[in-house]
Write an enzyme that holds these catalytic residues in place. Structure first.
Site, PDB file in Angstrom:
ATOM      1  N   PHE A  57       0.824  -1.220   0.000  1.00 25.67           N
ATOM      2  CA  PHE A  57       0.000   0.000   0.000  1.00 25.67           C
ATOM      3  C   PHE A  57       0.857   1.270   0.000  1.00 25.67           C
ATOM      4  CE2 PHE A  57      -2.166   2.785   3.386  1.00 25.67           C
ATOM      5  CZ  PHE A  57      -2.731   3.634   2.445  1.00 25.67           C
ATOM      6  N   LEU A 117       6.084 -10.148  -2.976  1.00 21.33           N
ATOM      7  CA  LEU A 117       4.699 -10.379  -3.430  1.00 21.33           C
ATOM      8  C   LEU A 117       3.997 -11.392  -2.536  1.00 21.33           C
ATOM      9  CD1 LEU A 117       5.045 -10.315  -7.337  1.00 21.33           C
ATOM     10  CD2 LEU A 117       4.528  -8.437  -5.776  1.00 21.33           C
ATOM     11  N   THR A 160       6.219   2.594  12.917  1.00 20.50           N
ATOM     12  CA  THR A 160       4.809   2.850  13.238  1.00 20.50           C
ATOM     13  C   THR A 160       4.666   3.468  14.628  1.00 20.50           C
ATOM     14  OG1 THR A 160       2.684   1.771  13.689  1.00 20.50           O
ATOM     15  CG2 THR A 160       4.634   0.423  14.020  1.00 20.50           C
ATOM     16  N   ASP A 161       3.579   4.201  14.823  1.00 24.89           N
ATOM     17  CA  ASP A 161       3.306   4.755  16.166  1.00 24.89           C
ATOM     18  C   ASP A 161       2.867   3.667  17.136  1.00 24.89           C
ATOM     19  OD1 ASP A 161       0.749   4.233  15.159  1.00 24.89           O
ATOM     20  OD2 ASP A 161      -0.078   6.193  15.676  1.00 24.89           O
ATOM     21  N   GLU A 162       2.538   2.468  16.614  1.00 19.42           N
ATOM     22  CA  GLU A 162       2.044   1.404  17.507  1.00 19.42           C
ATOM     23  C   GLU A 162       3.118   0.911  18.468  1.00 19.42           C
ATOM     24  OE1 GLU A 162      -0.362  -1.655  15.866  1.00 19.42           O
ATOM     25  OE2 GLU A 162      -1.323  -0.316  14.435  1.00 19.42           O
ATOM     26  N   TYR A 202       2.683  -7.751  16.171  1.00 14.92           N
ATOM     27  CA  TYR A 202       3.079  -6.835  15.096  1.00 14.92           C
ATOM     28  C   TYR A 202       3.912  -5.680  15.647  1.00 14.92           C
ATOM     29  CZ  TYR A 202       2.752  -2.782  12.015  1.00 14.92           C
ATOM     30  OH  TYR A 202       3.065  -1.660  11.279  1.00 14.92           O
ATOM     31  N   ALA A 259       5.399  -5.323  18.455  1.00 18.25           N
ATOM     32  CA  ALA A 259       6.648  -5.765  19.090  1.00 18.25           C
ATOM     33  C   ALA A 259       7.718  -6.019  18.024  1.00 18.25           C
ATOM     34  CB  ALA A 259       6.402  -7.028  19.906  1.00 18.25           C
ATOM     35  N   LYS A 319       7.868  -4.604  15.083  1.00 22.36           N
ATOM     36  CA  LYS A 319       8.269  -3.294  14.529  1.00 22.36           C
ATOM     37  C   LYS A 319       9.173  -2.547  15.524  1.00 22.36           C
ATOM     38  CE  LYS A 319       7.123  -1.469  11.205  1.00 22.36           C
ATOM     39  NZ  LYS A 319       7.791  -1.429   9.861  1.00 22.36           N
ATOM     40  N   ILE A 354     -10.460   1.075   7.016  1.00 20.18           N
ATOM     41  CA  ILE A 354     -11.184   1.941   6.076  1.00 20.18           C
ATOM     42  C   ILE A 354     -11.395   1.236   4.738  1.00 20.18           C
ATOM     43  CG2 ILE A 354     -11.000   4.088   4.721  1.00 20.18           C
ATOM     44  CD1 ILE A 354     -10.001   5.507   7.225  1.00 20.18           C
ATOM     45  N   TYR A 373     -15.155  -3.483  15.546  1.00 13.87           N
ATOM     46  CA  TYR A 373     -14.668  -4.291  16.665  1.00 13.87           C
ATOM     47  C   TYR A 373     -15.095  -3.673  17.997  1.00 13.87           C
ATOM     48  CZ  TYR A 373     -11.248  -6.366  13.347  1.00 13.87           C
ATOM     49  OH  TYR A 373     -10.635  -7.002  12.293  1.00 13.87           O
ATOM     50  N   ASP A 418     -14.291  -8.210  19.737  1.00 17.43           N
ATOM     51  CA  ASP A 418     -13.164  -7.284  19.755  1.00 17.43           C
ATOM     52  C   ASP A 418     -11.838  -8.010  19.459  1.00 17.43           C
ATOM     53  OD1 ASP A 418     -11.955  -4.857  19.952  1.00 17.43           O
ATOM     54  OD2 ASP A 418     -12.537  -4.469  22.030  1.00 17.43           O
ATOM     55  N   GLY A 450      -6.283  -7.601  23.015  1.00 18.51           N
ATOM     56  CA  GLY A 450      -5.216  -6.621  23.271  1.00 18.51           C
ATOM     57  C   GLY A 450      -5.366  -5.333  22.472  1.00 18.51           C
TER      58      GLY A 450
END
Ligand code: NAD
Ligand code: TDX
Length: 329
Positions: free
Chosen positions: A11, A35, A122-124, A149, A151, A153, A190, A206, A272, A275
């Site tokens: 993306f 890919l 990422t901000d996560e 994910y 963790a 990153k 989205i 969720y 949901d 976490g």
């Protein structure tokens, strides 16, 4: 300049390649992408005959291919990753392999060839903020990742900094918030919502839907990377975020429903995410102060442009839809 873009069929990577070649048509881009389910060459079909663009199918965890490609470029812009939190809950191992090991292999090749390295974070990695607070993440926020994910990153960010401190590798990092825009795989909130509505399925919300993300239009993100690559300080991290005041998932759903002339009976509340991080918010003062970057002002216009893009690009997303819904069965 010659760039190696990893994950350029995904993306943000595909948006970045379009952005860069439009702005710097004399530059050359090599796109290294495995890919996976998330890589779509159709996103770059307009560049097939562009002599400034080359696609190489390969894995960032393959030291041979990585070394060969890195040896011939001036700059690496590293997007390639497993990126979907829900998938990291179902199967964490591939996230460690690609996001942690793959980043280390790229860094090692960059070290050998002395190559400038820009890492997409990422901000996560900062964990979650409480609802109804003014708290925001900034460059000094301690790391506190909550999903496999984030963790993985976080691990990749730490490695990039370690290569700067230990080996003097010329690196920069951007940690950005949730992107949206054209060419987003229909698995994300989205894009999934829009494509569900266009295939007579409900919007899946969720939990209570009161989760907050700091939505960033993908073109704004590409511009931020451009600014940091050209003018950012080596060794520094810059946070990149959007311009919305807190807006929760339900409110986003209401806006999309309105654009498509549908009502809230199309919303289905589902189990949901385990976490599930409650709220993200990014303080982008540093990149604004040092480099003059700021996000686009009109969130609603960007959201409408995104809805319109999916309306007119059914041929791109329809073939991906059943695969992306399959993980929720
Ligand atoms: P994406 O999932 O759409 O694309 C990832 C791309 O990487 C795909 O083309 C895939 O084929 C490729 N890839 C995966 N594993 C690979 C491997 N081992 N070797 C080579 N290529 C591989 O992801 P995205 O949403 O475009 O995200 C790009 C980057 O931005 C990621 O690092 C992600 O963590 C980060 N990020 C994304 C967001 C967001 O909102 N999407 C926000 C913050 C940060
Ligand atoms: O169907 C859905 N329904 C729903 O309510 C999906 C797919 C998501 N959600 C919620 C979960 C989140 O609160 O919407 C919000 C956004 O979810 P995602 O699109 O899965 O994004 P998120 O988990 O926030 O992570 C994204 O932003 C940060 C990207 O996937 C990451 O790659 C990036 O690092």
């Amino acid at each position: 300049m010659k760039l190696l873009v990893t994950g350029g069929a995904g993306f943000i990577g595909s948006n970045f390649i379009h952005y860069w070649l439009a702005k710097y048509p004399d530059d050359t881009i090599v796109n290294l992408d495995l890919l996976t389910y998330a890589g779509h060459l159709e996103s770059l079909s307009d560049l097939k005959n562009n002599p400034h663009y080359t696609f190489v199918k390969g894995n960032i965890t393959d030291p041979q291919i990585v070394d060969r490609l890195v040896s011939s470029v001036d700059l690496i812009v590293h997007f390639a990753a497993e990126s979907h939190v829900d998938r990291s809950i179902l199967d964490p191992l591939i996230f460690i392999k690609t996001n942690v090991l793959g980043t280390q292999i790229l860094l090692e090749a960059a070290r050998k060839h002395g190559t400038r390295f820009h890492h997409i974070g990422t901000d996560e990695v900062f964990g979650a903020l409480p609802l109804n607070s003014d708290l925001k993440f900034n460059e000094n926020t301690p790391y506190d990742p909550q999903s496999p994910y984030s963790a993985s990153k976080a691990g990749s960010d730490h490695l990039v900094r370690a290569y700067f401190h230990t080996f003097g590798l010329p690196v920069t990092i951007t940690n950005c918030s949730n992107n949206f825009g054209p060419f987003q795989d229909p698995e994300k909130f989205i894009s999934r919502m829009i494509t569900n509505l266009l295939t007579n399925q409900k919007v899946k919300v969720y939990g209570d839907g009161l989760y907050v993300r700091d939505w960033l239009f993908v073109e704004d993100h590409c511009r931020a990377i451009d600014d940091v690559v050209h003018r950012g300080q080596i060794g520094e991290t810059y946070l990149v975020g959007g311009l919305t005041e807190d807006i929760n998932n339900l409110q986003i759903a209401q806006k999309v429903l309105k654009h498509l002339g549908k009502d809230e009976s199309e919303i289905e509340y589902v189990t949901d995410r385990p976490g599930h991080d409650r709220r993200y918010a990014v303080d982008w003062t540093k990149i604004n102060r040092e480099l003059g970057w700021e996000p686009t002002k009109d969130f609603d216009a960007c959201l409408k442009a995104t809805v319109d893009w999916y309306l007119s690009h059914e041929d791109w997303w329809k073939p991906l839809k059943s695969q992306s819904e399959a993980i929720y069965k």
